[in-house]
Design an enzyme around this catalytic site. Sequence first.
Site, PDB file in Angstrom:
ATOM      1  N   HIS A 287       0.946  -1.141   0.066  1.00  0.00           N
ATOM      2  CA  HIS A 287       0.755  -0.225  -0.312  1.00  0.00           C
ATOM      3  C   HIS A 287       0.594   1.411   0.373  1.00  0.00           C
ATOM      4  CE1 HIS A 287      -3.900  -1.765   0.422  1.00  0.00           C
ATOM      5  NE2 HIS A 287      -3.076  -2.426   1.458  1.00  0.00           N
TER       6      HIS A 287
ATOM      7  N   ALA B 207      14.899 -18.928   9.817  1.00  0.00           N
ATOM      8  CA  ALA B 207      13.399 -18.901  10.305  1.00  0.00           C
ATOM      9  C   ALA B 207      12.431 -17.418  10.211  1.00  0.00           C
ATOM     10  CB  ALA B 207      12.964 -19.988  11.205  1.00  0.00           C
TER      11      ALA B 207
ATOM     12  N   ALA C  23      17.174 -16.111  12.326  1.00  0.00           N
ATOM     13  CA  ALA C  23      15.775 -16.455  12.461  1.00  0.00           C
ATOM     14  C   ALA C  23      15.337 -15.003  13.197  1.00  0.00           C
ATOM     15  CB  ALA C  23      15.373 -17.140  13.482  1.00  0.00           C
TER      16      ALA C  23
ATOM     17  N   THR D 289      16.019  -5.164   5.842  1.00  0.00           N
ATOM     18  CA  THR D 289      15.757  -3.494   4.777  1.00  0.00           C
ATOM     19  C   THR D 289      17.170  -3.319   3.744  1.00  0.00           C
ATOM     20  OG1 THR D 289      16.260  -2.491   6.951  1.00  0.00           O
ATOM     21  CG2 THR D 289      14.676  -3.237   6.599  1.00  0.00           C
TER      22      THR D 289
ATOM     23  N   ARG E 295      21.455  -6.092  10.481  1.00  0.00           N
ATOM     24  CA  ARG E 295      22.578  -5.508  10.920  1.00  0.00           C
ATOM     25  C   ARG E 295      23.690  -7.332  10.410  1.00  0.00           C
ATOM     26  NH1 ARG E 295      21.303  -5.485  15.593  1.00  0.00           N
ATOM     27  NH2 ARG E 295      23.150  -5.412  17.141  1.00  0.00           N
TER      28      ARG E 295
END
Length: 196
Positions: free
Chosen positions: A118, A148, A166, A171, A186
Amino acid sequence: MKKLLLRLIYLWERMGNLITLRRKKVHFDKSIRIHGLMKIYGRGRITIGKNVLINSKESANPGMGCYPKTVFCVPTGELEIGDDVGMSSVSIFCAERVRIGSHVLLGGGVKIMDSDAHSLDYEKRGKGGLDIPVTKPIRIGDHAFVGANAMILKGVTIGSKAIIGAGSVVTHDVPDGEIWAGNPARKIGTAPGKEN
């Protein structure tokens, strides 16, 4: 009797998955193995390589709270899965392009999204046709391992032989052979091996 019942369930699932793959015009190799039922939504272009294993049921990943593998590929989306890939109850939202290399492992509950789904502008979200999300392609390099419940967000490239911990939220790009974890993810180390 139990073996016969399990065999019938397996055949039922296999037939259902083959029908889904063909109905959605997925290009796939006959060596594909799917445990459980796979769900595919949308009309994008999907290509699946050789010897791909897709686990989509609890017994294939006990204790992970698995749910069916879901692929949502909008008409403009291109999803490519390489050879010898293993994935368990993974959800992929592909609006532009998602490329998963060969020999990649995606742990239970991994989510891959090349779009915000969106608009980030609240006024545009409320006005239907103006709700146009930002999309950026995702690439996961060969021999990468994603733990996971990790989430890979739009525009990210995960390098060859990289490891994602996990529960991580990725980003930013992850270089070849590095270990990343956390939210946001990181660098926390270097992947073991001769060459990275």
